[in-house]
Design a protein around this motif. Structure first.
Motif, PDB file in Angstrom:
ATOM      1  N   GLU A   1      24.605  45.506  21.569  1.00  0.00           N
ATOM      2  CA  GLU A   1      24.359  46.207  22.819  1.00  0.00           C
ATOM      3  C   GLU A   1      24.834  47.729  22.844  1.00  0.00           C
ATOM      4  O   GLU A   1      24.662  48.209  23.802  1.00  0.00           O
ATOM      5  N   PHE A   2      25.315  48.024  21.527  1.00  0.00           N
ATOM      6  CA  PHE A   2      25.822  49.420  21.251  1.00  0.00           C
ATOM      7  C   PHE A   2      25.247  49.800  20.126  1.00  0.00           C
ATOM      8  O   PHE A   2      25.902  50.225  19.164  1.00  0.00           O
ATOM      9  N   PRO A   3      23.964  50.167  20.205  1.00  0.00           N
ATOM     10  CA  PRO A   3      23.139  50.769  19.043  1.00  0.00           C
ATOM     11  C   PRO A   3      23.583  52.193  18.732  1.00  0.00           C
ATOM     12  O   PRO A   3      24.087  53.049  19.699  1.00  0.00           O
ATOM     13  N   PRO A   4      23.277  52.737  17.690  1.00  0.00           N
ATOM     14  CA  PRO A   4      23.599  54.132  17.226  1.00  0.00           C
ATOM     15  C   PRO A   4      22.598  55.212  17.915  1.00  0.00           C
ATOM     16  O   PRO A   4      21.325  54.669  18.015  1.00  0.00           O
ATOM     17  N   LEU A   5      22.972  56.255  17.874  1.00  0.00           N
ATOM     18  CA  LEU A   5      21.947  57.304  18.385  1.00  0.00           C
ATOM     19  C   LEU A   5      21.243  58.008  17.213  1.00  0.00           C
ATOM     20  O   LEU A   5      21.951  58.185  15.967  1.00  0.00           O
ATOM     21  N   SER A   6      20.106  58.161  17.058  1.00  0.00           N
ATOM     22  CA  SER A   6      19.298  59.217  16.382  1.00  0.00           C
ATOM     23  C   SER A   6      20.016  60.681  16.435  1.00  0.00           C
ATOM     24  O   SER A   6      20.619  61.086  17.129  1.00  0.00           O
ATOM     25  N   ARG A   7      19.717  61.369  15.367  1.00  0.00           N
ATOM     26  CA  ARG A   7      20.027  62.671  15.646  1.00  0.00           C
ATOM     27  C   ARG A   7      19.325  63.627  16.822  1.00  0.00           C
ATOM     28  O   ARG A   7      20.160  64.266  17.433  1.00  0.00           O
ATOM     29  N   GLU A   8      18.203  63.190  17.288  1.00  0.00           N
ATOM     30  CA  GLU A   8      17.583  63.684  18.253  1.00  0.00           C
ATOM     31  C   GLU A   8      18.259  63.234  19.366  1.00  0.00           C
ATOM     32  O   GLU A   8      18.658  64.121  20.644  1.00  0.00           O
ATOM     33  N   GLU A   9      18.701  61.954  19.642  1.00  0.00           N
ATOM     34  CA  GLU A   9      19.276  61.623  20.644  1.00  0.00           C
ATOM     35  C   GLU A   9      20.816  61.802  20.894  1.00  0.00           C
ATOM     36  O   GLU A   9      21.233  62.146  22.077  1.00  0.00           O
ATOM     37  N   LEU A  10      21.405  62.387  19.785  1.00  0.00           N
ATOM     38  CA  LEU A  10      22.754  62.896  19.531  1.00  0.00           C
ATOM     39  C   LEU A  10      22.675  64.195  20.257  1.00  0.00           C
ATOM     40  O   LEU A  10      23.305  64.685  21.089  1.00  0.00           O
ATOM     41  N   ARG A  11      21.519  65.147  19.868  1.00  0.00           N
ATOM     42  CA  ARG A  11      21.513  66.292  20.547  1.00  0.00           C
ATOM     43  C   ARG A  11      21.021  66.418  22.184  1.00  0.00           C
ATOM     44  O   ARG A  11      21.689  67.127  22.846  1.00  0.00           O
ATOM     45  N   ALA A  12      20.543  65.585  22.447  1.00  0.00           N
ATOM     46  CA  ALA A  12      20.115  65.416  23.881  1.00  0.00           C
ATOM     47  C   ALA A  12      21.215  64.762  24.720  1.00  0.00           C
ATOM     48  O   ALA A  12      21.681  65.323  25.750  1.00  0.00           O
ATOM     49  N   ALA A  13      21.872  63.954  24.118  1.00  0.00           N
ATOM     50  CA  ALA A  13      23.362  63.686  24.817  1.00  0.00           C
ATOM     51  C   ALA A  13      24.421  64.663  24.828  1.00  0.00           C
ATOM     52  O   ALA A  13      25.026  64.860  25.811  1.00  0.00           O
ATOM     53  N   MET A  14      24.613  65.247  23.588  1.00  0.00           N
ATOM     54  CA  MET A  14      25.404  66.443  23.826  1.00  0.00           C
ATOM     55  C   MET A  14      25.100  67.547  24.551  1.00  0.00           C
ATOM     56  O   MET A  14      25.728  68.198  25.338  1.00  0.00           O
ATOM     57  N   THR A  15      23.700  67.894  24.798  1.00  0.00           N
ATOM     58  CA  THR A  15      23.094  69.037  25.622  1.00  0.00           C
ATOM     59  C   THR A  15      23.564  68.375  27.128  1.00  0.00           C
ATOM     60  O   THR A  15      23.622  69.292  27.844  1.00  0.00           O
ATOM     61  N   ALA A  16      23.166  67.208  27.561  1.00  0.00           N
ATOM     62  CA  ALA A  16      23.642  66.935  28.573  1.00  0.00           C
ATOM     63  C   ALA A  16      25.257  66.780  29.088  1.00  0.00           C
ATOM     64  O   ALA A  16      25.717  67.195  30.167  1.00  0.00           O
ATOM     65  N   LEU A  17      25.990  66.469  27.926  1.00  0.00           N
ATOM     66  CA  LEU A  17      27.326  66.422  28.182  1.00  0.00           C
ATOM     67  C   LEU A  17      28.079  67.949  28.012  1.00  0.00           C
ATOM     68  O   LEU A  17      29.089  68.230  28.723  1.00  0.00           O
ATOM     69  N   ALA A  18      27.401  68.943  27.525  1.00  0.00           N
ATOM     70  CA  ALA A  18      27.952  70.286  27.235  1.00  0.00           C
ATOM     71  C   ALA A  18      28.382  70.808  28.595  1.00  0.00           C
ATOM     72  O   ALA A  18      29.744  71.311  28.493  1.00  0.00           O
ATOM     73  N   PRO A  19      27.848  71.057  29.623  1.00  0.00           N
ATOM     74  CA  PRO A  19      28.436  71.885  30.999  1.00  0.00           C
ATOM     75  C   PRO A  19      29.582  71.117  31.320  1.00  0.00           C
ATOM     76  O   PRO A  19      30.501  71.956  31.949  1.00  0.00           O
ATOM     77  N   SER A  20      30.073  70.025  31.043  1.00  0.00           N
ATOM     78  CA  SER A  20      31.240  69.404  31.563  1.00  0.00           C
ATOM     79  C   SER A  20      32.491  69.643  30.690  1.00  0.00           C
ATOM     80  O   SER A  20      33.551  69.733  31.197  1.00  0.00           O
ATOM     81  N   GLY A  21      32.091  70.220  29.720  1.00  0.00           N
ATOM     82  CA  GLY A  21      33.308  70.569  28.613  1.00  0.00           C
ATOM     83  C   GLY A  21      34.048  68.996  28.027  1.00  0.00           C
ATOM     84  O   GLY A  21      34.860  69.248  27.230  1.00  0.00           O
TER      85      GLY A  21
END
Ligand SMILES: [Zn+2]
Length: 465
Positions: A162-182
């Motif tokens: 239930e904790f699968p890995p992220l693809s490169r694209e999913e990593l980019r999307a998740a980091m983009t969502a996270l970026a403004p929070s620091g």
């Protein structure tokens, strides 16, 4: 004095480890926080005075990488046992990983279930990582609002369905969502394209199946995602020493990237892992001695920022180790993860001291850096305004680890029988001297350090005075 009133404390040591180094000093504590730091002879009216003499006093350790596994896999470890072991090891704050609990911490609802499980039974302060998995992008904002300190993801199979890995694209999307929070994205960096099935059940075959290039390729993916998103990234449990230069050059190029390694990579070498001893199995693996040298160099020159445990225990049965028999574990099938939460400081110190490092280095690697990674500004140093979390550490004590005497839920640890130098002797949490047998005083902390609602343990509010 009742348990929920710590009063004032004046604590002196001729070897107090402060942010600018070790010296003779005294700290005055009021309402659970450091109110003043001065010379050894600092005078204050205090309810209690402790003079440690030549015994060093360090900031309480912050272990930003602990798999508590409760709820759901509490038979592996749990909040009560993990936090008592942490306390015994001088660790006054742990950050719980979003796996291998069940549910995994990938939704706000799962975080609430975890907070309810943790409440009232923590001997040290606890903060929580959220998990980034395919499909839970909409949960990132709400989980941050609910108090997680950042997100953990894998780029390779985590071992938990239930904790699968992220693809490169999913990593980019998740980091983009996270970026403004620091808040950081912390990444298990192994590239699945470079990982293979071991040829046999030996340790050498296991190491060969997860080579340094798997870490290198994955770190390149992380660097690329960090550059794309402008977000902050952190490499957990870096094992391949030659990747430190890659991390250093990314940082020099302005990318917000940090890295940790773990005590086992700094202490053990693959050459010394005995056949069948799957208590040594973890991913990435403990590599060969020449690699260990590279890791120590990277720590020394700052390319690696910190050292945290990656305490990740399971039942002895899942390691393929039956109690009371000769170890006959198979490195292909044994669960990966090393149990060491209580031992981090003496393990690292045993080697570091021989290499000329100081207790100030230990405090930087094991307290200050992990506190900053976790976004806990009141943790990780002895300074005015900080939480009064301290550990007294005898740097010359020699002792032999007995797994059965540790407070981890299970005795299995690769350090069993090892003689270490340095021992935690006393620990304070929020100005109160605490022991593993005492009432649990730990609080559940959100990013920034506020106490999470519903998470305040009985008697855990130290601000009432
Ligand atoms: Zn881990």
């Amino acid at each position: 004095m009742s348990d929920d009133d710590t009063g004032t404390l004046l604590i002196r040591s001729r070897r107090m480890v402060l942010p600018d180094g070790e010296r003779e000093a005294a700290a005055f504590v009021r309402n659970g926080r450091v109110d003043a730091v001065g010379g050894y002879d600092l005078r204050r009216d205090a309810d209690r005075t402790v003079d440690l003499g030549d015994l060093p006093l360090l900031p309480g350790l912050v272990d930003s990488h602990v798999h508590v596994n409760e709820p759901g896999r509490t038979e592996w470890e749990g909040f009560a046992s993990a936090t008592r072991a942490a306390l015994a090891g001088g660790v006054t704050t742990i950050c719980d990983m979003p796996l291998n609990s069940s549910p995994v911490t990938t939704t706000v609802e799962a975080l609430r279930v975890k907070l309810a499980a943790a409440a009232g039974q923590c001997a040290v302060d606890v903060a929580f990582w959220g998990g980034a998995v395919p499909g839970n992008l909409p949960e990132i904002g709400p989980l941050l609002d609910a108090g997680v300190i950042g997100f953990k993801c894998f780029l390779v199979d985590s071992g938990i369905d239930e904790f699968p890995p992220l693809s490169r694209e999913e990593l980019r999307a998740a980091m983009t969502a996270l970026a403004p929070s620091g808040a950081p994205m912390i990444v298990h960096a192994e590239d699945p394209a470079e990982v293979s099935d071991p040829a046999d059940g030996s340790y050498d075959a296991f190491v060969a199946s997860r080579p340094p290039v798997a870490e290198r390729r994955a770190i390149e993916t992380v660097i690329s995602a960090a550059a794309f998103s402008g977000g902050r990234a952190h490499i957990v449990h870096l094992a391949a020493g030659d990747c430190a230069a890659l991390i250093g050059s990314a940082r020099a190029a302005g990318i917000a990237l940090t890295a940790e390694t773990c005590p086992h990579y700094l202490f053990f070498a693959a050459e010394e892992v005995p056949a069948g001893h799957t208590e040594f199995k973890c991913c990435p693996p403990v590599r060969y001695a020449v690699n260990r040298e590279a890791l120590w160099r990277a720590l020394g020159d700052g390319a690696i920022d910190g050292v945290v445990s990656d305490h990740s225990p399971c039942t002895p049965a899942l390691k393929g180790l039956a109690p009371g028999t000769e170890p006959g574990g198979d490195f292909r099938t044994a669960w990966g993860g090393i149990s060491s939460l209580q031992l981090g400081l003496p393990v690292v110190w045993s080697v570091a001291r021989r290499r000329g490092f100081t207790l100030a280095d230990m405090a930087r690697w094991m307290s200050a850096f992990p506190a900053s990674l976790a976004g806990l500004p009141a943790k990780g140093q002895i300074a005015v305004g900080s939480d009064a979390d301290f550990t007294a550490f005898d740097p010359d004590a020699s002792w032999t680890v007995r797994g059965s005497e540790l407070l981890h839920k299970h005795p299995v640890t690769p350090y069993d029988g090892r003689t270490l130098t340095g021992r935690v002797t006393r620990t304070w949490l929020g100005g109160a001297e605490v022991t593993p047998d005492g009432p649990p005083r730990g609080r559940l902390l959100a990013r920034g350090g506020s106490v999470m609602s519903g998470g305040a343990a009985e008697g855990g509010n130290r601000l009432g005075g």
